[in-house]
Design a protein around this motif. Structure first.
Motif, PDB file in Angstrom:
ATOM      1  N   GLN A  38       0.825  -1.205   0.000  1.00 48.22           N
ATOM      2  CA  GLN A  38       0.000   0.000   0.000  1.00 48.22           C
ATOM      3  C   GLN A  38       0.858   1.252   0.000  1.00 48.22           C
ATOM      4  OE1 GLN A  38      -2.452  -0.682   3.444  1.00 48.22           O
ATOM      5  NE2 GLN A  38      -4.038  -1.749   2.260  1.00 48.22           N
ATOM      6  N   ARG A  39       1.937   1.221   0.774  1.00 51.00           N
ATOM      7  CA  ARG A  39       2.836   2.378   0.874  1.00 51.00           C
ATOM      8  C   ARG A  39       3.442   2.719  -0.484  1.00 51.00           C
ATOM      9  NH1 ARG A  39       7.208   0.721   4.450  1.00 51.00           N
ATOM     10  NH2 ARG A  39       5.498   0.456   5.927  1.00 51.00           N
ATOM     11  N   HIS A  40       3.705   1.705  -1.308  1.00 55.56           N
ATOM     12  CA  HIS A  40       4.359   1.918  -2.603  1.00 55.56           C
ATOM     13  C   HIS A  40       3.387   1.833  -3.776  1.00 55.56           C
ATOM     14  CE1 HIS A  40       8.347   2.109  -0.863  1.00 55.56           C
ATOM     15  NE2 HIS A  40       7.974   1.120  -0.065  1.00 55.56           N
ATOM     16  N   ASN A  41       2.101   1.701  -3.457  1.00 52.65           N
ATOM     17  CA  ASN A  41       1.049   1.681  -4.467  1.00 52.65           C
ATOM     18  C   ASN A  41       1.228   0.552  -5.486  1.00 52.65           C
ATOM     19  OD1 ASN A  41      -1.392   2.639  -5.426  1.00 52.65           O
ATOM     20  ND2 ASN A  41      -0.427   4.006  -6.889  1.00 52.65           N
ATOM     21  N   VAL A  42       1.551  -0.634  -4.975  1.00 47.69           N
ATOM     22  CA  VAL A  42       1.614  -1.846  -5.791  1.00 47.69           C
ATOM     23  C   VAL A  42       0.775  -2.915  -5.091  1.00 47.69           C
ATOM     24  CG1 VAL A  42       3.898  -1.359  -6.761  1.00 47.69           C
ATOM     25  CG2 VAL A  42       3.723  -2.681  -4.654  1.00 47.69           C
ATOM     26  N   THR A  43       0.550  -4.027  -5.759  1.00 42.69           N
ATOM     27  CA  THR A  43      -0.226  -5.099  -5.143  1.00 42.69           C
ATOM     28  C   THR A  43       0.692  -6.045  -4.375  1.00 42.69           C
ATOM     29  OG1 THR A  43      -0.033  -6.582  -7.035  1.00 42.69           O
ATOM     30  CG2 THR A  43      -1.899  -5.034  -7.036  1.00 42.69           C
ATOM     31  N   ARG A  44       0.102  -6.794  -3.439  1.00 40.40           N
ATOM     32  CA  ARG A  44       0.864  -7.813  -2.712  1.00 40.40           C
ATOM     33  C   ARG A  44       1.425  -8.832  -3.682  1.00 40.40           C
ATOM     34  NH1 ARG A  44      -2.358 -10.978   1.117  1.00 40.40           N
ATOM     35  NH2 ARG A  44      -3.688 -11.019  -0.683  1.00 40.40           N
ATOM     36  N   GLN A  45       0.632  -9.196  -4.662  1.00 39.11           N
ATOM     37  CA  GLN A  45       1.063 -10.186  -5.644  1.00 39.11           C
ATOM     38  C   GLN A  45       2.291  -9.695  -6.408  1.00 39.11           C
ATOM     39  OE1 GLN A  45      -2.057  -9.117  -5.232  1.00 39.11           O
ATOM     40  NE2 GLN A  45      -3.183 -10.928  -4.596  1.00 39.11           N
ATOM     41  N   GLN A  46       2.358  -8.386  -6.648  1.00 40.05           N
ATOM     42  CA  GLN A  46       3.511  -7.831  -7.349  1.00 40.05           C
ATOM     43  C   GLN A  46       4.774  -7.998  -6.514  1.00 40.05           C
ATOM     44  OE1 GLN A  46       3.402  -6.272 -10.634  1.00 40.05           O
ATOM     45  NE2 GLN A  46       5.483  -6.972 -10.283  1.00 40.05           N
ATOM     46  N   LEU A  47       4.659  -7.786  -5.200  1.00 36.90           N
ATOM     47  CA  LEU A  47       5.815  -7.966  -4.321  1.00 36.90           C
ATOM     48  C   LEU A  47       6.294  -9.417  -4.334  1.00 36.90           C
ATOM     49  CD1 LEU A  47       4.974  -5.775  -1.201  1.00 36.90           C
ATOM     50  CD2 LEU A  47       6.357  -5.209  -3.190  1.00 36.90           C
ATOM     51  N   TYR A  48       5.352 -10.343  -4.280  1.00 37.18           N
ATOM     52  CA  TYR A  48       5.727 -11.763  -4.323  1.00 37.18           C
ATOM     53  C   TYR A  48       6.380 -12.115  -5.661  1.00 37.18           C
ATOM     54  CZ  TYR A  48       3.067 -12.497  -0.037  1.00 37.18           C
ATOM     55  OH  TYR A  48       2.602 -12.443   1.252  1.00 37.18           O
ATOM     56  N   ALA A  49       5.887 -11.560  -6.752  1.00 41.26           N
ATOM     57  CA  ALA A  49       6.466 -11.820  -8.076  1.00 41.26           C
ATOM     58  C   ALA A  49       7.875 -11.231  -8.158  1.00 41.26           C
ATOM     59  CB  ALA A  49       5.582 -11.226  -9.171  1.00 41.26           C
ATOM     60  N   TRP A  50       8.060 -10.022  -7.624  1.00 41.09           N
ATOM     61  CA  TRP A  50       9.399  -9.428  -7.609  1.00 41.09           C
ATOM     62  C   TRP A  50      10.365 -10.297  -6.818  1.00 41.09           C
ATOM     63  CZ3 TRP A  50       8.197  -3.622  -6.176  1.00 41.09           C
ATOM     64  CH2 TRP A  50       7.660  -2.975  -7.289  1.00 41.09           C
ATOM     65  N   ARG A  51       9.927 -10.761  -5.645  1.00 42.27           N
ATOM     66  CA  ARG A  51      10.782 -11.590  -4.798  1.00 42.27           C
ATOM     67  C   ARG A  51      11.186 -12.861  -5.545  1.00 42.27           C
ATOM     68  NH1 ARG A  51       8.581 -13.727   0.867  1.00 42.27           N
ATOM     69  NH2 ARG A  51       7.370 -15.012  -0.552  1.00 42.27           N
ATOM     70  N   HIS A  52      10.229 -13.488  -6.205  1.00 41.66           N
ATOM     71  CA  HIS A  52      10.504 -14.694  -6.983  1.00 41.66           C
ATOM     72  C   HIS A  52      11.506 -14.408  -8.100  1.00 41.66           C
ATOM     73  CE1 HIS A  52       9.689 -18.563  -8.873  1.00 41.66           C
ATOM     74  NE2 HIS A  52       9.543 -17.911 -10.013  1.00 41.66           N
ATOM     75  N   ASP A  53      11.287 -13.325  -8.849  1.00 38.20           N
ATOM     76  CA  ASP A  53      12.180 -12.977  -9.971  1.00 38.20           C
ATOM     77  C   ASP A  53      13.586 -12.649  -9.475  1.00 38.20           C
ATOM     78  OD1 ASP A  53      10.100 -13.358 -11.756  1.00 38.20           O
ATOM     79  OD2 ASP A  53       9.634 -11.220 -11.929  1.00 38.20           O
ATOM     80  N   LEU A  54      13.683 -11.919  -8.373  1.00 36.79           N
ATOM     81  CA  LEU A  54      14.999 -11.561  -7.849  1.00 36.79           C
ATOM     82  C   LEU A  54      15.745 -12.791  -7.334  1.00 36.79           C
ATOM     83  CD1 LEU A  54      14.103  -8.216  -6.034  1.00 36.79           C
ATOM     84  CD2 LEU A  54      15.458  -8.480  -8.124  1.00 36.79           C
ATOM     85  N   LYS A  55      15.013 -13.753  -6.772  1.00 39.73           N
ATOM     86  CA  LYS A  55      15.649 -15.005  -6.335  1.00 39.73           C
ATOM     87  C   LYS A  55      16.207 -15.757  -7.536  1.00 39.73           C
ATOM     88  CE  LYS A  55      13.316 -16.293  -2.050  1.00 39.73           C
ATOM     89  NZ  LYS A  55      12.411 -17.268  -1.429  1.00 39.73           N
ATOM     90  N   LYS A  56      15.435 -15.773  -8.625  1.00 38.19           N
ATOM     91  CA  LYS A  56      15.897 -16.462  -9.837  1.00 38.19           C
ATOM     92  C   LYS A  56      17.154 -15.818 -10.394  1.00 38.19           C
ATOM     93  CE  LYS A  56      13.002 -17.512 -13.049  1.00 38.19           C
ATOM     94  NZ  LYS A  56      11.873 -17.534 -13.994  1.00 38.19           N
ATOM     95  N   LYS A  57      17.292 -14.499 -10.215  1.00 37.89           N
ATOM     96  CA  LYS A  57      18.477 -13.783 -10.692  1.00 37.89           C
ATOM     97  C   LYS A  57      19.659 -13.923  -9.737  1.00 37.89           C
ATOM     98  CE  LYS A  57      16.023 -10.170 -13.239  1.00 37.89           C
ATOM     99  NZ  LYS A  57      15.795  -8.720 -13.320  1.00 37.89           N
TER     100      LYS A  57
END
Length: 59
Positions: A38-57
Motif C-alpha cells: 500500500q505504501r508503494h502503491n503496488v499489489t501484494r502479488q507484485q511484491l511476491y512476483a518481484w521476490r521470486h524474480d529476484l531469487k531467480k536472478k
C-alpha cells in the motif's frame, strides 16, 4: 451506459535495486506485505512476483 476514458494508463518501471529495497522493507518495524504494498502503491502479488524474480536472478 458507456464508460469514458479520462486519461492514459501509466506503467511504472522499477529497477532491481528499487524492488529489492521495497521487498527488504517487509518486516521492518513490523510492516506487513500488505502495508508495504500500500505504501508503494503496488499489489501484494507484485511484491511476491518481484521476490521470486529476484531469487531467480540470484539477488
Amino acid at each position: 451506459m458507456r464508460g469514458e476514458v479520462l486519461g492514459f494508463e501509466r506503467r511504472r518501471r522499477w529497477s532491481d535495486d528499487e524492488k529489492m529495497g521495497i521487498i527488504m522493507s517487509v518486516g521492518v518495524d513490523g510492516a506487513s506485505v500488505t502495508q508495504v504494498a500500500q505504501r508503494h502503491n503496488v499489489t501484494r502479488q507484485q511484491l511476491y512476483a518481484w521476490r521470486h524474480d529476484l531469487k531467480k536472478k540470484g539477488l
